[in-house]
Write an enzyme that holds these catalytic residues in place. Structure first.
Site, mmCIF file in Angstrom:
data_model
loop_
_atom_site.group_PDB
_atom_site.id
_atom_site.type_symbol
_atom_site.label_atom_id
_atom_site.label_comp_id
_atom_site.label_asym_id
_atom_site.label_seq_id
_atom_site.Cartn_x
_atom_site.Cartn_y
_atom_site.Cartn_z
ATOM 1 N N TRP A 158 119.021 37.169 124.485
ATOM 2 C CA TRP A 158 119.403 37.268 123.066
ATOM 3 C C TRP A 158 119.051 38.528 122.186
ATOM 4 C CZ3 TRP A 158 121.990 33.907 119.991
ATOM 5 C CH2 TRP A 158 122.231 32.728 120.245
ATOM 6 N N SER A 210 115.808 41.921 114.628
ATOM 7 C CA SER A 210 116.123 41.235 115.997
ATOM 8 C C SER A 210 114.753 41.694 116.679
ATOM 9 C CB SER A 210 116.989 42.415 116.736
ATOM 10 O OG SER A 210 117.167 41.896 117.971
ATOM 11 N N ARG A 223 121.937 40.959 123.168
ATOM 12 C CA ARG A 223 123.208 40.438 122.489
ATOM 13 C C ARG A 223 123.262 40.956 121.175
ATOM 14 N NH1 ARG A 223 124.283 34.283 123.873
ATOM 15 N NH2 ARG A 223 124.445 34.434 126.226
ATOM 16 N N GLU A 224 122.264 40.856 120.388
ATOM 17 C CA GLU A 224 121.972 41.377 119.005
ATOM 18 C C GLU A 224 122.181 42.806 119.021
ATOM 19 O OE1 GLU A 224 119.199 37.484 117.587
ATOM 20 O OE2 GLU A 224 118.222 39.624 117.851
ATOM 21 N N LEU A 225 121.461 43.495 120.001
ATOM 22 C CA LEU A 225 121.471 44.921 120.101
ATOM 23 C C LEU A 225 123.163 45.422 120.346
ATOM 24 C CD1 LEU A 225 120.276 47.891 120.347
ATOM 25 C CD2 LEU A 225 120.099 47.421 122.420
#
Length: 171
Positions: free
Chosen positions: A67, A4, A70-72
């Protein structure tokens, strides 16, 4: 492994990914895997669900990216659900560390890329492999690995490798 990162850090993410691939790691980087017409959300979600770990690249751009946040969040949810380390923070540039990563040790690439890479490789091997492991002891550590297979006649071979490393005589 899912990497990420902010697109502003694409050069760093690619360099990290290449070094992990050289070490035989399976790496998912969006620029390598996404194609015209793909659903960004669906493909990223699938990759994150299948990832053995999520390497989160910390930089000013990443901590500001919706983004990346959100990935975290998705990685931290998996970490709670699976009760194991999923999110491996790496710091590529000075930035404000997100609240939920502040208690985690991170790999620091700011001054020495090779040392940061060593830390990531060690964390990946320890946290996600069922055939590799490390036992930490007061006077050093023991690394272990297992391999197995069958020949054409059905005979099974199991190879167990154990390396004991003293803190007094490192590597």
């Amino acid at each position: 492994f899912f990497i990420s990162h902010s697109h502003a850090d694409a050069e760093f993410a690619d360099r990290l990914a290449v070094h992990l691939v050289i070490g035989n790691a399976r790496v998912w980087v969006d620029r390598w895997e996404l194609h015209v017409g793909d659903s960004l959300r669906r493909r990223i979600e699938e990759a994150m669900e299948q990832a053995a770990a999520i390497v989160f690249v910390l930089s000013p751009a990443a901590v500001q990216s919706e983004w990346c946040q959100r990935e975290l969040s998705a990685g931290l949810v998996r970490e709670i659900e699976e009760r194991r380390v999923m999110v491996l923070p790496v710091i590529a540039a000075d930035c404000d560390i997100p609240l939920f990563l502040r208690d985690k040790l991170y790999a620091d690439f700011r001054t020495n890329f090779d040392e940061g890479l060593r830390q990531v490789r060690e964390a990946l091997a320890r946290s996600v492999s069922q055939t590799l492991g490390r036992l930490d002891e007061a006077d050093g550590h023991i690394d272990w690995a297992t391999q197995w297979g069958c020949d054409v006649e059905g005979a099974v071979a199991i190879v167990i490798t154990i390396i004991q490393q003293s803190a007094v005589n490192p590597y």
